[in-house]
Each structure stands twice: as structure tokens, then as C-alpha cells.
Design a protein around this motif. Structure first.
Motif, PDB file in Angstrom:
ATOM      1  N   UNK A   1       0.466   0.348   6.312  1.00 38.57           N
ATOM      2  CA  UNK A   1       0.568   1.783   6.543  1.00 38.57           C
ATOM      3  C   UNK A   1      -0.350   2.548   5.587  1.00 38.57           C
ATOM      4  N   UNK A   2      -0.686   3.772   5.975  1.00 38.47           N
ATOM      5  CA  UNK A   2      -1.512   4.632   5.133  1.00 38.47           C
ATOM      6  C   UNK A   2      -0.844   4.823   3.773  1.00 38.47           C
ATOM      7  N   UNK A   3      -1.665   4.766   2.738  1.00 38.12           N
ATOM      8  CA  UNK A   3      -1.155   4.919   1.377  1.00 38.12           C
ATOM      9  C   UNK A   3      -1.975   5.971   0.642  1.00 38.12           C
ATOM     10  N   UNK A   4      -1.272   6.835  -0.064  1.00 36.90           N
ATOM     11  CA  UNK A   4      -1.905   7.827  -0.922  1.00 36.90           C
ATOM     12  C   UNK A   4      -1.627   7.409  -2.363  1.00 36.90           C
ATOM     13  N   UNK A   5      -2.704   7.201  -3.125  1.00 34.90           N
ATOM     14  CA  UNK A   5      -2.572   6.681  -4.473  1.00 34.90           C
ATOM     15  C   UNK A   5      -3.131   7.672  -5.498  1.00 34.90           C
ATOM     16  N   UNK A   6      -2.312   8.004  -6.486  1.00 31.94           N
ATOM     17  CA  UNK A   6      -2.728   8.849  -7.598  1.00 31.94           C
ATOM     18  C   UNK A   6      -3.328   7.926  -8.660  1.00 31.94           C
TER      19      UNK A   6
ATOM     20  N   UNK B   1     -15.867  14.286 -11.901  1.00 32.92           N
ATOM     21  CA  UNK B   1     -14.708  15.191 -11.918  1.00 32.92           C
ATOM     22  C   UNK B   1     -13.652  14.730 -10.915  1.00 32.92           C
ATOM     23  N   UNK B   2     -12.463  15.314 -10.978  1.00 32.30           N
ATOM     24  CA  UNK B   2     -11.360  14.926 -10.089  1.00 32.30           C
ATOM     25  C   UNK B   2     -11.886  14.722  -8.667  1.00 32.30           C
ATOM     26  N   UNK B   3     -11.536  13.602  -8.054  1.00 33.38           N
ATOM     27  CA  UNK B   3     -12.107  13.277  -6.754  1.00 33.38           C
ATOM     28  C   UNK B   3     -11.040  12.897  -5.734  1.00 33.38           C
ATOM     29  N   UNK B   4     -11.452  13.015  -4.474  1.00 33.55           N
ATOM     30  CA  UNK B   4     -10.659  12.527  -3.349  1.00 33.55           C
ATOM     31  C   UNK B   4     -11.509  11.472  -2.658  1.00 33.55           C
ATOM     32  N   UNK B   5     -10.968  10.259  -2.581  1.00 36.06           N
ATOM     33  CA  UNK B   5     -11.701   9.133  -2.015  1.00 36.06           C
ATOM     34  C   UNK B   5     -10.886   8.520  -0.889  1.00 36.06           C
ATOM     35  N   UNK B   6     -11.489   8.432   0.298  1.00 41.02           N
ATOM     36  CA  UNK B   6     -10.840   7.765   1.437  1.00 41.02           C
ATOM     37  C   UNK B   6     -11.487   6.401   1.620  1.00 41.02           C
ATOM     38  N   UNK B   7     -10.646   5.362   1.661  1.00 44.99           N
ATOM     39  CA  UNK B   7     -11.110   3.991   1.858  1.00 44.99           C
ATOM     40  C   UNK B   7     -10.441   3.427   3.101  1.00 44.99           C
ATOM     41  N   UNK B   8     -11.258   2.973   4.043  1.00 47.87           N
ATOM     42  CA  UNK B   8     -10.728   2.410   5.281  1.00 47.87           C
ATOM     43  C   UNK B   8     -11.051   0.917   5.328  1.00 47.87           C
ATOM     44  N   UNK B   9      -9.998   0.124   5.532  1.00 41.72           N
ATOM     45  CA  UNK B   9     -10.139  -1.333   5.558  1.00 41.72           C
ATOM     46  C   UNK B   9      -9.776  -1.908   6.923  1.00 41.72           C
ATOM     47  N   UNK B  10     -10.473  -3.015   7.263  1.00 42.71           N
ATOM     48  CA  UNK B  10     -10.071  -3.875   8.373  1.00 42.71           C
ATOM     49  C   UNK B  10      -9.807  -5.221   7.712  1.00 42.71           C
ATOM     50  N   UNK B  11      -8.519  -5.547   7.562  1.00 41.51           N
ATOM     51  CA  UNK B  11      -8.160  -6.718   6.752  1.00 41.51           C
ATOM     52  C   UNK B  11      -8.574  -6.461   5.321  1.00 41.51           C
ATOM     53  N   UNK B  12      -9.344  -7.389   4.730  1.00 41.80           N
ATOM     54  CA  UNK B  12      -9.846  -7.246   3.355  1.00 41.80           C
ATOM     55  C   UNK B  12     -11.200  -6.546   3.305  1.00 41.80           C
ATOM     56  N   UNK B  13     -11.740  -6.166   4.465  1.00 40.79           N
ATOM     57  CA  UNK B  13     -13.108  -5.654   4.534  1.00 40.79           C
ATOM     58  C   UNK B  13     -13.121  -4.125   4.533  1.00 40.79           C
ATOM     59  N   UNK B  14     -13.853  -3.554   3.593  1.00 45.46           N
ATOM     60  CA  UNK B  14     -14.014  -2.100   3.521  1.00 45.46           C
ATOM     61  C   UNK B  14     -15.008  -1.666   4.595  1.00 45.46           C
TER      62      UNK B  14
ATOM     63  N   UNK C   1      -6.673   8.725  -3.992  1.00 47.73           N
ATOM     64  CA  UNK C   1      -7.311   7.742  -3.117  1.00 47.73           C
ATOM     65  C   UNK C   1      -6.424   7.565  -1.885  1.00 47.73           C
ATOM     66  N   UNK C   2      -7.027   7.717  -0.701  1.00 51.10           N
ATOM     67  CA  UNK C   2      -6.330   7.538   0.568  1.00 51.10           C
ATOM     68  C   UNK C   2      -6.783   6.213   1.165  1.00 51.10           C
ATOM     69  N   UNK C   3      -5.840   5.298   1.351  1.00 49.33           N
ATOM     70  CA  UNK C   3      -6.142   3.991   1.944  1.00 49.33           C
ATOM     71  C   UNK C   3      -5.696   3.982   3.403  1.00 49.33           C
ATOM     72  N   UNK C   4      -6.617   3.630   4.291  1.00 50.68           N
ATOM     73  CA  UNK C   4      -6.311   3.440   5.711  1.00 50.68           C
ATOM     74  C   UNK C   4      -6.604   1.989   6.043  1.00 50.68           C
ATOM     75  N   UNK C   5      -5.762   1.387   6.878  1.00 45.83           N
ATOM     76  CA  UNK C   5      -5.930  -0.026   7.183  1.00 45.83           C
ATOM     77  C   UNK C   5      -5.327  -0.368   8.533  1.00 45.83           C
ATOM     78  N   UNK C   6      -5.862  -1.426   9.124  1.00 46.34           N
ATOM     79  CA  UNK C   6      -5.258  -1.955  10.348  1.00 46.34           C
ATOM     80  C   UNK C   6      -4.104  -2.899  10.013  1.00 46.34           C
ATOM     81  N   UNK C   7      -3.912  -3.203   8.719  1.00 50.04           N
ATOM     82  CA  UNK C   7      -2.922  -4.213   8.327  1.00 50.04           C
ATOM     83  C   UNK C   7      -1.705  -3.630   7.608  1.00 50.04           C
TER      84      UNK C   7
END
Length: 160
Positions: free
Chosen positions: A78-83, A131-144, A70-76
Motif C-alpha cells: 500500500x501507499x506509504x508516506x514517510x517522514x 531544503x525540505x523536500x517532497x519526494x515521490x518514489x514509485x516501485x514495481x517490485x524492487x525496481x524504481x 517521501x511518498x512510496x507507491x508500489x504494485x506490491x
């Protein structure tokens, strides 16, 4: 850039959830999440997973699956890559977690918890045995604002 692991321990159709209520400054404050944390120097994802689960729960994993990245992008923050892992085998006695309250929650009742919007997406993927997935989640504050699964954009409530 951050590298983390997150694990949902499973037992009796429940997940072990962590209610993050103990730290004053916490990006996950008041949210319910799995257990896990940041990689230490030279750790593999599995080493981080095992260490973090042991530190936060007192349990030693004996059976686990790597489910997705899971790739997290946010304005609040830094980018995080989570296994992302699930685990259905563990031993030992649970301890009190210094980051929040641990509770076994029925999978059917997860929606009632204060979850991140993106977490609801990966709970659905886990439930469907995706099956094994890649998910990108982009947030603005708490909002996806954007969710992209295996390169395909998903509809979100707050697309921007």
C-alpha cells in the motif's frame, strides 16, 4: 495507506544503518535502511520518531531535523508516506535490535550496501543539504520506475 518515520542518526561522518536480516517476512529483507517505523494511534511524527528510535536502538534523541516527506507507491504494497529525519544528538546505550543488525557506516561507503534505489536519491539530497523536500518514489517490485522531486520528474534507470 501507511504513515511512517525514518531516521538516520549521524556521528563521525557515519550513519547508523539497520541491516534487515532477522524477520522472515519483511518488505525490507536484506536491505540496509535507517531506523523508524509505523505511527501509533494519535502520534505526531516527532512522537513516532522518538519512540521508534528508542525501541530499535535504545538511544534517546536530543537533536533532530525533519528533512523531507517521501511518498512510496508500489504494485506490491500500500501507499506509504514517510517522514524523513536526521539526528545528530542522542544519549544512552545502544541495544540489540530485534529487526536486524545495527552498524555505523561511513557516508562514503553507503553505495556498497544493498539499498533501495530511492534511498540513494534521498542520501544525495541529505548530503547536498537540500531544503525540505517532497519526494515521490514509485516501485514495481524492487525496481524504481519513477522519482519525482518537489513536483519535477527525475531520470531513473527503469522509467516506465
Amino acid at each position: 495507506m501507511g504513515l511512517t518515520t525514518l531516521c538516520y542518526l549521524e556521528k563521525d561522518d557515519r550513519y547508523l544503518m539497520l541491516h534487515r536480516i532477522k524477520k522472515e517476512v519483511d518488505v525490507n529483507k536484506d536491505k540496509w535502511i535507517g531506523v523508524g517505523g509505523h505511527f501509533e494511534k494519535d502520534e505526531t511524527p516527532e512522537e513516532c520518531l522518538l519512540r521508534e528510535v528508542k525501541e530499535e536502538t535504545g538511544l534517546t534523541l536530543t537533536s533532530w531535523r525533519f528533512r523531507g516527506l517521501v511518498t512510496f507507491l508500489s504494485d506490491a504494497w500500500e501507499t506509504e508516506y514517510m517522514c524523513l529525519y536526521t539526528a545528530d544528538g542522542f544519549e544512552g546505550d545502544m541495544i540489540t535490535c530485534d529487526e536486524g543488525t545495527l552498524e555505523w557506516v561511513k557516508k562514503s561507503e553507503l553505495e556498497r550496501l544493498n539499498l533501495w534505489e530511492g534511498d540513494k536519491i534521498f542520501f544525495k539530497l541529505l548530503k547536498e543539504e537540500h531544503p525540505f523536500f517532497s519526494l515521490k518514489l514509485k516501485y514495481r517490485g524492487d525496481v524504481l520506475t519513477e522519482a519525482v522531486l518537489d513536483g519535477k520528474r527525475l531520470k531513473t534507470e527503469n522509467q516506465g
